[in-house]
Design an enzyme around this catalytic site. Structure first.
Site, mmCIF file in Angstrom:
data_model
loop_
_atom_site.group_PDB
_atom_site.id
_atom_site.type_symbol
_atom_site.label_atom_id
_atom_site.label_comp_id
_atom_site.label_asym_id
_atom_site.label_seq_id
_atom_site.Cartn_x
_atom_site.Cartn_y
_atom_site.Cartn_z
ATOM 1 N N TYR A 141 0.834 -1.204 -0.014
ATOM 2 C CA TYR A 141 0.196 0.027 -0.139
ATOM 3 C C TYR A 141 0.869 1.291 -0.209
ATOM 4 O O TYR A 141 0.343 2.464 -0.593
ATOM 5 C CB TYR A 141 -0.818 0.068 1.340
ATOM 6 C CG TYR A 141 -2.077 -1.075 1.244
ATOM 7 C CD1 TYR A 141 -2.398 -1.652 0.096
ATOM 8 C CD2 TYR A 141 -2.400 -1.357 2.361
ATOM 9 C CE1 TYR A 141 -3.508 -2.647 0.062
ATOM 10 C CE2 TYR A 141 -3.585 -2.508 2.325
ATOM 11 C CZ TYR A 141 -3.843 -2.889 1.275
ATOM 12 O OH TYR A 141 -4.935 -4.021 1.152
ATOM 13 N N LYS A 191 4.027 -15.194 2.455
ATOM 14 C CA LYS A 191 3.961 -16.115 1.140
ATOM 15 C C LYS A 191 5.624 -16.295 0.732
ATOM 16 O O LYS A 191 6.115 -16.038 -0.420
ATOM 17 C CB LYS A 191 3.502 -15.337 0.104
ATOM 18 C CG LYS A 191 3.193 -16.271 -1.069
ATOM 19 C CD LYS A 191 2.115 -17.395 -0.704
ATOM 20 C CE LYS A 191 1.854 -17.968 -2.068
ATOM 21 N NZ LYS A 191 1.180 -19.391 -1.771
ATOM 22 N N ASP A 223 -2.215 -18.253 1.743
ATOM 23 C CA ASP A 223 -3.358 -18.838 1.236
ATOM 24 C C ASP A 223 -3.602 -20.191 2.273
ATOM 25 O O ASP A 223 -5.017 -20.650 2.415
ATOM 26 C CB ASP A 223 -3.128 -19.583 0.052
ATOM 27 C CG ASP A 223 -1.767 -20.209 -0.197
ATOM 28 O OD1 ASP A 223 -0.770 -20.056 0.700
ATOM 29 O OD2 ASP A 223 -1.384 -20.689 -1.259
ATOM 30 N N ASP A 247 -5.162 -7.141 5.756
ATOM 31 C CA ASP A 247 -6.317 -6.577 5.526
ATOM 32 C C ASP A 247 -7.428 -7.394 5.048
ATOM 33 O O ASP A 247 -8.645 -7.443 5.364
ATOM 34 C CB ASP A 247 -6.133 -5.493 4.306
ATOM 35 C CG ASP A 247 -7.220 -4.704 3.866
ATOM 36 O OD1 ASP A 247 -8.221 -4.867 4.636
ATOM 37 O OD2 ASP A 247 -6.944 -3.906 3.052
ATOM 38 N N ASP A 251 -10.706 -9.720 7.847
ATOM 39 C CA ASP A 251 -12.251 -9.172 7.515
ATOM 40 C C ASP A 251 -12.804 -10.800 7.363
ATOM 41 O O ASP A 251 -13.875 -11.037 7.692
ATOM 42 C CB ASP A 251 -12.208 -8.979 6.206
ATOM 43 C CG ASP A 251 -12.289 -7.250 6.104
ATOM 44 O OD1 ASP A 251 -11.925 -6.959 7.290
ATOM 45 O OD2 ASP A 251 -12.739 -6.835 5.188
#
Length: 355
Positions: A141, A191, A223, A247, A251
């Site tokens: 970001y 990752k 994942d 992020d 959620d």
């Protein structure tokens, strides 16, 4: 104590849920003898409409010179056509950057009486109590270069995932310190099998772990972590991860508890912390007295505990929320057969009454 609180309601349901949290903080101040001073300013789309900018200088200065920031939500379809540099969401990035808020704490705890509000089976989710620690001011970001450029045959969009040793060390320490106050288990999510930035992430987290021999550390690829959150969420205590992965995963963790409208967050690291619900602006229900204010009120509880060190006061708010839920009151997002359906203002009033 005395504290100045910057109140930034923002857009959508923000102006409905934030006043409920302010009333709770006022009641806490009266009950425990604290002096809380509130000053309101525009942010996000509301600020764009008035000033053309999502984070006006006056709002930023108010935040910088306050003791904490209470934020509602930003964004909505009205502003989606704007350039990325002036969209409402840029206000969040700006506040995090200028206030030095590098750590986002997002708890996901299931209230037992809401187990049927989740889409997952009871035996999978009963007892969920985890904390996602998300790095907030680095990663894709904020990395450069980024942009959209013309190429033969069209355009090319690009962003850069960047992390330094220092950025990883400080967020890892937040995770390990949090785990020491909980069940002493940290899951670092990366990752590392395909991303060099994640390879560094894993190496640094392992090095930091040497300072916390009393805390168990394990690693998951993002994942696999996403899958495990649905398959067996009870295995998690503290999850530490990057800006982008956090992020998404926070959620997902939120929905395990039944509703994203239930969960608060704290962004810390600088002198001034920012406290906000993790739900969005929900423009489809804005102005209809349907929004669940519990996440915002719980964010105020996190402000008391994490922002001001008032643990007893924070627990008082959490207990008030619990007692109202035990009495069967529900907003529409967590409503089920046999519960008592109430709106935003009534839910706020009931929690206030319990205080």
């Amino acid at each position: 104590m005395k504290a100045r609180i910057a109140v930034l309601p923002g857009d959508g349901i923000g102006p409905e849920v934030v006043p409920q949290a302010v009333k709770v903080l006022e009641r806490i101040g009266t009950r425990f003898g604290h002096g809380f001073e509130f000053e309101t300013a525009d942010v996000g789309g509301a600020a764009i409409d008035k000033t053309g900018r999502p984070l006006p200088d006056a709002t930023l200065q108010l935040a910088k010179h306050s003791d904490a920031v209470l934020l509602g939500a930003v964004g909505g379809p009205k502003w989606e056509g704007l350039d990325y540099t002036v969209r409402p969401e840029r206000a969040l990035l700006g506040l995090r950057e200028h206030l030095g808020l590098y750590a986002n704490l997002r708890p996901a705890k299931l209230y037992p009486m809401l187990v049927d509000a989740s889409t997952l089976k009871r035996d999978v989710i009963l007892g969920i109590d985890l904390l996602v620690v998300r790095e907030l001011t680095g990663g894709i970001y904020f990395g450069t270069p980024k942009g959209i450029e013309k190429i033969p045959g069209g355009e090319r969009g690009f962003n850069t995932e960047v992390y330094t040793t220092m950025e990883i060390e400080r967020i890892a320490k937040v995770g390990f310190e949090a785990a020491r106050k909980r069940r002493r288990k940290v899951t670092s999510v990366d990752k590392a099998n395909v991303l060099e930035s994640s390879e560094l992430w894993r190496r640094v987290v392992i090095a930091v772990a040497q300072q916390y021999p009393d805390v168990e550390l394990n690693h998951l690829y993002v994942d696999n972590c996403a899958m495990q959150l649905v398959r067996n969420p009870l295995q998690f205590d503290v999850i530490v991860t990057t800006n982008l992965f956090g992020d998404i995963l926070s959620d997902e963790a939120a929905m395990l508890t039944g509703s994203i409208g239930m969960l608060p967050s704290a962004s810390i690291g600088g002198r001034v912390g920012m406290f906000e619900p993790i739900h969005g602006s929900a423009p489809d229900i804005a102005g209809k007295d349907l929004a669940n204010p519990i996440a915002t009120i719980a964010s105020a509880a996190m402000m008391l505990a994490y922002g001001f060190g008032l643990d007893k006061e924070g627990k008082a708010v959490e207990q008030a929320i619990l007692r109202v839920l035990e009495q069967g009151y529900r907003t529409i997002d967590i409503h089920s057969e046999g519960s008592k359906l109430v709106g935003t203002q009534e839910m706020g009033r009931l929690i206030l009454e319990e205080l």
